[in-house]
Write an enzyme that holds these catalytic residues in place. Structure first.
Site, PDB file in Angstrom:
ATOM      1  N   HIS A  13       0.800  -1.231   0.000  1.00 54.87           N
ATOM      2  CA  HIS A  13       0.000   0.000   0.000  1.00 54.87           C
ATOM      3  C   HIS A  13       0.831   1.280   0.000  1.00 54.87           C
ATOM      4  O   HIS A  13       0.284   2.365  -0.201  1.00 54.87           O
ATOM      5  CB  HIS A  13      -0.960   0.013   1.202  1.00 54.87           C
ATOM      6  CG  HIS A  13      -0.295   0.253   2.523  1.00 54.87           C
ATOM      7  ND1 HIS A  13       0.587  -0.657   3.083  1.00 54.87           N
ATOM      8  CD2 HIS A  13      -0.358   1.298   3.383  1.00 54.87           C
ATOM      9  CE1 HIS A  13       1.018  -0.180   4.237  1.00 54.87           C
ATOM     10  NE2 HIS A  13       0.457   1.012   4.443  1.00 54.87           N
ATOM     11  N   LEU A  16       4.163   2.438  -5.534  1.00 54.87           N
ATOM     12  CA  LEU A  16       3.684   3.262  -6.637  1.00 54.87           C
ATOM     13  C   LEU A  16       2.212   3.006  -6.938  1.00 54.87           C
ATOM     14  O   LEU A  16       1.393   3.925  -6.973  1.00 54.87           O
ATOM     15  CB  LEU A  16       4.536   2.988  -7.881  1.00 54.87           C
ATOM     16  CG  LEU A  16       4.098   3.632  -9.192  1.00 54.87           C
ATOM     17  CD1 LEU A  16       4.168   5.143  -9.097  1.00 54.87           C
ATOM     18  CD2 LEU A  16       4.952   3.121 -10.349  1.00 54.87           C
ATOM     19  N   VAL A  17       1.853   1.736  -7.149  1.00 59.97           N
ATOM     20  CA  VAL A  17       0.474   1.405  -7.502  1.00 59.97           C
ATOM     21  C   VAL A  17      -0.388   1.225  -6.260  1.00 59.97           C
ATOM     22  O   VAL A  17      -1.530   1.679  -6.211  1.00 59.97           O
ATOM     23  CB  VAL A  17       0.423   0.118  -8.354  1.00 59.97           C
ATOM     24  CG1 VAL A  17      -0.997  -0.139  -8.826  1.00 59.97           C
ATOM     25  CG2 VAL A  17       1.347   0.227  -9.547  1.00 59.97           C
ATOM     26  N   TYR A 138      11.718 -12.274 -13.284  1.00 61.83           N
ATOM     27  CA  TYR A 138      10.542 -11.516 -12.830  1.00 61.83           C
ATOM     28  C   TYR A 138       9.312 -11.921 -13.635  1.00 61.83           C
ATOM     29  O   TYR A 138       8.225 -12.117 -13.079  1.00 61.83           O
ATOM     30  CB  TYR A 138      10.813 -10.019 -12.980  1.00 61.83           C
ATOM     31  CG  TYR A 138       9.693  -9.139 -12.469  1.00 61.83           C
ATOM     32  CD1 TYR A 138       9.472  -9.001 -11.105  1.00 61.83           C
ATOM     33  CD2 TYR A 138       8.871  -8.434 -13.342  1.00 61.83           C
ATOM     34  CE1 TYR A 138       8.448  -8.189 -10.617  1.00 61.83           C
ATOM     35  CE2 TYR A 138       7.852  -7.617 -12.868  1.00 61.83           C
ATOM     36  CZ  TYR A 138       7.642  -7.501 -11.511  1.00 61.83           C
ATOM     37  OH  TYR A 138       6.632  -6.704 -11.038  1.00 61.83           O
ATOM     38  N   LYS A 142       5.714 -13.611 -12.334  1.00 61.59           N
ATOM     39  CA  LYS A 142       4.404 -13.010 -12.593  1.00 61.59           C
ATOM     40  C   LYS A 142       3.493 -13.940 -13.396  1.00 61.59           C
ATOM     41  O   LYS A 142       2.272 -13.958 -13.188  1.00 61.59           O
ATOM     42  CB  LYS A 142       4.578 -11.662 -13.309  1.00 61.59           C
ATOM     43  CG  LYS A 142       5.153 -10.585 -12.407  1.00 61.59           C
ATOM     44  CD  LYS A 142       4.260 -10.368 -11.183  1.00 61.59           C
ATOM     45  CE  LYS A 142       4.818  -9.362 -10.214  1.00 61.59           C
ATOM     46  NZ  LYS A 142       3.959  -9.197  -9.014  1.00 61.59           N
ATOM     47  N   ASN A 167       4.196  -0.299 -18.517  1.00 59.46           N
ATOM     48  CA  ASN A 167       5.140   0.475 -17.712  1.00 59.46           C
ATOM     49  C   ASN A 167       4.415   1.591 -16.969  1.00 59.46           C
ATOM     50  O   ASN A 167       3.742   2.417 -17.596  1.00 59.46           O
ATOM     51  CB  ASN A 167       6.217   1.093 -18.614  1.00 59.46           C
ATOM     52  CG  ASN A 167       7.005   0.055 -19.371  1.00 59.46           C
ATOM     53  OD1 ASN A 167       7.789  -0.679 -18.797  1.00 59.46           O
ATOM     54  ND2 ASN A 167       6.787  -0.012 -20.675  1.00 59.46           N
ATOM     55  N   LEU A 168       4.580   1.616 -15.654  1.00 57.09           N
ATOM     56  CA  LEU A 168       3.866   2.585 -14.821  1.00 57.09           C
ATOM     57  C   LEU A 168       4.794   3.687 -14.327  1.00 57.09           C
ATOM     58  O   LEU A 168       5.992   3.483 -14.144  1.00 57.09           O
ATOM     59  CB  LEU A 168       3.241   1.876 -13.624  1.00 57.09           C
ATOM     60  CG  LEU A 168       2.218   0.778 -13.936  1.00 57.09           C
ATOM     61  CD1 LEU A 168       1.819   0.061 -12.654  1.00 57.09           C
ATOM     62  CD2 LEU A 168       0.998   1.353 -14.635  1.00 57.09           C
ATOM     63  N   TRP A 242      21.307   4.438 -21.141  1.00 59.93           N
ATOM     64  CA  TRP A 242      21.575   3.104 -21.667  1.00 59.93           C
ATOM     65  C   TRP A 242      20.836   2.855 -22.978  1.00 59.93           C
ATOM     66  O   TRP A 242      19.690   3.280 -23.153  1.00 59.93           O
ATOM     67  CB  TRP A 242      21.139   2.051 -20.656  1.00 59.93           C
ATOM     68  CG  TRP A 242      22.159   1.785 -19.587  1.00 59.93           C
ATOM     69  CD1 TRP A 242      23.068   2.669 -19.082  1.00 59.93           C
ATOM     70  CD2 TRP A 242      22.364   0.558 -18.894  1.00 59.93           C
ATOM     71  NE1 TRP A 242      23.832   2.066 -18.108  1.00 59.93           N
ATOM     72  CE2 TRP A 242      23.422   0.763 -17.970  1.00 59.93           C
ATOM     73  CE3 TRP A 242      21.765  -0.692 -18.945  1.00 59.93           C
ATOM     74  CZ2 TRP A 242      23.883  -0.236 -17.115  1.00 59.93           C
ATOM     75  CZ3 TRP A 242      22.215  -1.700 -18.096  1.00 59.93           C
ATOM     76  CH2 TRP A 242      23.274  -1.474 -17.199  1.00 59.93           C
TER      77      TRP A 242
END
Length: 389
Positions: A13, A16-17, A138, A142, A167-168, A242
């Site tokens: 919580h 970001l999201v 990752y 998921k 992408n957030l 990069w």
């Protein structure tokens, strides 16, 4: 069905999201919310998670907690990315089931799709060819999470929904250079390069105190600060990023993602996604108030010929729009007011060449995004400056 008094646990919580989902729920009148910091509850600790569910007994769960990072972090911490995320998912989803949670929302990532998936990527592109190597661990974690949701639904008739955001970026984003995503990392680099050129060392020291880089803070000497910043491509009026700048990326404002997530949590059921009306009667026909019968799973899932093969039940969440990393850098430069040079180091990896998702399923379920990328970049920079003031 969740009502305004339903207890909703938001895992992650403060992230970001997760923080945006918490805020969105409150704005909709849902105030019986539960959150725990990592210090208060380690989601990789199976016993601690079980104790938490025993104590709180949430009606719904939003699993927004994850071990995340960009290309550099994914390359350095491969074991952590798969193990930490798998542990968290197994513990939370397993306890949600054993404690009779009515609704669960699992947040994944569009990195679940193959490196060379047809664009824009539809949900059924999952597991059709190899993943991008730099974030394989990752992505596998998921994929396992969304398959857990799907499999629990098919075996036990639960109502667990998996959403896969693009992408957030947004308020509470991660600006730590060692493990941040492309936009916040780029923004901080450009801002620091401008401050160096402006000789604004008070501002630089405040920035370094707020978010140290490899242990270097604002209390260190100018030479030490410049040395560590140079390592990340930051110098006087110059930034080195990069890759080639050519990869295409899609970005979604985190508060839009939160709104989409809450919309799905409150309005979308598993049966709505798979488009089989009789699903509810198959699983819930003999139940009371939608409760799951955990002792009667025989014959469910693939063993029911009328249901056929059910897969790819997750939902893409994004804008359906894209731009190159170079174009993104131009938006960041404009937002920051940077007049220096941005260069791209083509000896460094680009990652996936293109990552645009198909959002037709999301639109059909009644939600579309609101914040466009040029507005969002400006809003993020304003938030970042405020965070260090």
């Amino acid at each position: 069905m969740l009502d305004k008094n339903s207890k909703i646990y938001v895992a992650g919580h403060n992230g970001l999201v997760g923080s945006a989902i918490w805020k969105n729920l409150e704005l909709r009148g849902y105030h019986n919310l539960v959150g725990r910091t990592h210090k208060e509850l380690d989601l990789t600790d199976q016993y601690a998670v079980e104790q938490f569910f025993d104590q709180e007994k949430p009606d719904a769960v939003v699993l927004a907690a994850a071990f995340v990072g960009g290309i550099m972090a994914n390359s350095l911490y491969r074991a952590d990315f798969i193990m930490q995320n798998m542990k968290m998912q197994c513990n939370v989803i397993g306890n949600a089931y054993s404690h009779g949670v009515k609704k669960l929302l699992f947040l994944g990532s569009t990195c679940i799709y193959p490196k060379n998936a047809p664009q824009p990527m539809k949900e059924d592109a999952l597991l059709t060819s190899p993943l991008e190597y730099t974030n394989e661990e990752y992505a596998i974690a998921k994929i396992a999470g969304l398959k857990m949701c799907e499999s629990y639904n098919l075996q036990y008739g639960t109502n667990y929904i998996a959403v896969m955001p693009t992408n957030l970026y947004g308020p509470n984003d991660n600006f730590h250079l060692e493990n941040s995503h492309v936009m916040p990392a780029m923004m901080r680099k450009v801002y620091l390069a401008k401050l160096i050129h402006d000789n604004a060392w008070d501002a630089i020291r405040k920035d370094m105190d707020k978010r140290p880089v490899e242990g270097v803070t604002g209390s260190d000497t100018k030479e030490q600060i410049m040395l560590v910043l140079n390592k990340y491509g930051i110098s006087n009026n110059k930034v080195v990023l990069w890759g080639t700048g050519t990869p295409l990326r899609e970005f979604l404002w985190s508060e839009d993602m939160a709104d989409a997530s809450v919309h799905v949590l409150l309005n979308v059921d598993f049966k709505d996604i798979i488009g089989i009306e009789k699903y509810s009667s198959v699983f819930y026909g003999n139940s009371t108030n939608g409760a799951v019968d955990r002792n009667n799973s025989e014959g469910r899932g693939g063993a029911i010929p009328s249901l056929g093969e059910i897969r790819n039940c997750h939902i893409n969440v994004g804008t359906g729009k894209e731009l190159t990393i170079r174009q993104l850098s131009e938006l960041v430069v404009d937002a920051v007011g940077f007049e220096g040079t941005v260069e791209f180091d083509s000896t460094k990896p680009d990652g996936t060449p293109r990552k645009l998702i198909d959002v037709e399923k999301l639109h059909s379920l009644g939600w579309t995004h609101k914040v466009e990328i040029d507005e969002g970049v400006k809003k993020l920079f304003e938030w970042y400056k405020a965070s260090i003031s």
